[in-house]
Design an enzyme around this catalytic site. Sequence first.
Site, PDB file in Angstrom:
ATOM      1  N   LYS A   1     -16.870 -22.825  17.338  1.00 27.14           N
ATOM      2  CA  LYS A   1     -17.974 -23.154  16.725  1.00 27.14           C
ATOM      3  C   LYS A   1     -19.080 -22.752  17.622  1.00 27.14           C
ATOM      4  O   LYS A   1     -18.900 -22.980  18.882  1.00 27.14           O
ATOM      5  CB  LYS A   1     -18.063 -24.464  16.377  1.00 27.14           C
ATOM      6  CG  LYS A   1     -19.331 -25.121  15.571  1.00 27.14           C
ATOM      7  CD  LYS A   1     -19.355 -26.203  15.242  1.00 27.14           C
ATOM      8  CE  LYS A   1     -20.473 -26.795  14.649  1.00 27.14           C
ATOM      9  NZ  LYS A   1     -20.375 -28.109  14.016  1.00 27.14           N
TER      10      LYS A   1
ATOM     11  N   SER B   1     -21.293 -29.084   9.039  1.00 28.16           N
ATOM     12  CA  SER B   1     -21.864 -27.972   9.572  1.00 28.16           C
ATOM     13  C   SER B   1     -20.989 -26.918  10.183  1.00 28.16           C
ATOM     14  O   SER B   1     -21.310 -25.756  10.660  1.00 28.16           O
ATOM     15  CB  SER B   1     -22.941 -28.634  10.579  1.00 28.16           C
ATOM     16  OG  SER B   1     -22.010 -29.061  11.756  1.00 28.16           O
TER      17      SER B   1
ATOM     18  N   SER C   1     -18.962 -33.182   9.784  1.00 22.78           N
ATOM     19  CA  SER C   1     -19.245 -31.911   9.740  1.00 22.78           C
ATOM     20  C   SER C   1     -17.697 -30.973  10.273  1.00 22.78           C
ATOM     21  O   SER C   1     -17.816 -29.722   9.973  1.00 22.78           O
ATOM     22  CB  SER C   1     -20.121 -31.551  10.746  1.00 22.78           C
ATOM     23  OG  SER C   1     -21.298 -31.633  10.446  1.00 22.78           O
TER      24      SER C   1
END
Lengths: 95, 489
Positions: free
Chosen positions: B76, B151, B175
């Site tokens: 990420k 997210s 998330s």
Amino acid sequence: MSITNESVQHVAELAMLSLDQPAIDKATEKLNQVLNLIDNLQAVDTDDVEPLAHPLDAIQILRADEVTKQNNRDALLSNAPESQDGQFVVPRVVE
Amino acid sequence: MHTQSVAQLSQLLSQGTVSSTELTEHFLKRIESLDSDINSFITVNRDGALKQAQMADKQRADGLAGPLTGVPIAHKDIFCTQGIKTTCASRMLENFIPPYESTVTANIAAAGMVNLGKTNMDEFAMGSSNETSFFGASRNPWNTNHIPGGSSGGSAAAVAAALAPIATGTDTGGSIRQPAAHTGLTGIKPTYGSVSRWGMIAFASSLDQAGPMATSAEDAALLLNTMVSHDNRDSTSVAHPNSDFLTKLNTPISGLRIGVPASFFSADLDSEVGDAIQLAISQLQQQGAVIVPISLEMNQHALSAYYVIAPSEASANLSRFDGVRFGHRCEDPKDLKDLYSRSRSEGFGAEVQTRILVGTYALSAGYYDAYYRKAQKLRRLIKDDFEQAFKQVDVILAPTTPSTACKLGEKFGDPAKMYLEDIYTLAVNLAGLPAMSLPCGMAKGLPIGMQLIGPAFGEANILHLGHQFQQHSDWHKQRAPIALQEVSA
């Protein structure tokens, strides 16, 4: 609780955000939506409850006051929008 | 090759059937050919990955390989990676190249894994759909008209499209679990403090926690073994009592007590999602688990407490982005205040600005007690509620999300709708507990996720239960159409 345009303008200044009037209007609408969503907060009786700041109720762990980092000024300055002679450059503050 | 699990790839590598260089080239090729439809990567680390792969092959030849040596991974774009652009999906950090490496990515690199690149996400991890990214939304590999969730949506989409065999994510209010549920993955948010947050760009420091996003509980356990570490550089890091999450996986679950909170199955829950969860519960019962109805009444206040605490912490954390030392700076500032405020307004997107305003408001004089302090008191009640429940049960089972992935744009920009996406996941972060989402069904071609919540440091329990469920089901083996697509060499 609802929030007015003037309050949003004030909060934006505290948060160092420069918003024009349409942005303030939009933010006021959004903030009121969020505040409506979270307002049931007030319905719970929490008089005798201790606030919880850390999920594991842990205490702050401190390290010995010793220098641990190398001087990597050049690496840190490499991302600066503007630098000169090993310093970050900003607009003149004192005339 | 791309539809194999990490455990299988590890075996192929140790047998010499494939080299890390071949594997890495294979995934890089897939990213190059297929990611234009998914938009799961912000930065592809082509040259760096190939170098790491060669090193991994050498390590293996020298007999120094661990179970993950040579296996590719995607990170990420919230983890600082030395010399590789790290944007947090924001214009603010569009050109930021960290001079240091986060503990998570350093641990993973030390295990010999190959960094394929940095994945798309909601800007500063604020969002539940991956639509707030400055680099455009990621798309759900099962149906590209739908969101992958947020997210960590880019990480989820990359793994679900078989562009990477596994990925890292972070979870502040759901998330990791929510995008895992929406893309048919197994994702775990570990106990707060067990994975170092050093070098991970902070959103809400008392809630953020990094974890793996994988195609099975076994793969998630493999990666979690590498991610968990005590770190002196993160003052909230704790030494985790369990060091190997694989040892318990193969024991039977008979007698395991699973708590099911009735309030999670209310009218807000889509009926197809509810039915799939009930079927999973029956399956676990057949495997010998004991189902115990429990009450988690304080969960109804989790949304309110979260949307005070998270923005408050975010407003403080994001004050470091001032256009002086790094990040976006506006053109021709007339004075220092103008530099700060215009740089921040231009650099942050709308959702981030809304949350900064909410947080600044909640922390401001006159509102601190009514909002921030009140929310922290509710946080304790929510944690107490879980502690009571864990006196009766070993694991709690609930839906991960109220429905399957919505269409792109369907809820975007409407906090009242979007924030409800996370109603089943937020309380876990407030209480600092570990929780995992794993696939348990499909509705209209989109995956359904169920959530397993454990007591603090109970990761081994939930991975065990998840693995045993996956030994008797094949939801985790189903692949999105794009994941099955071959790419010509």
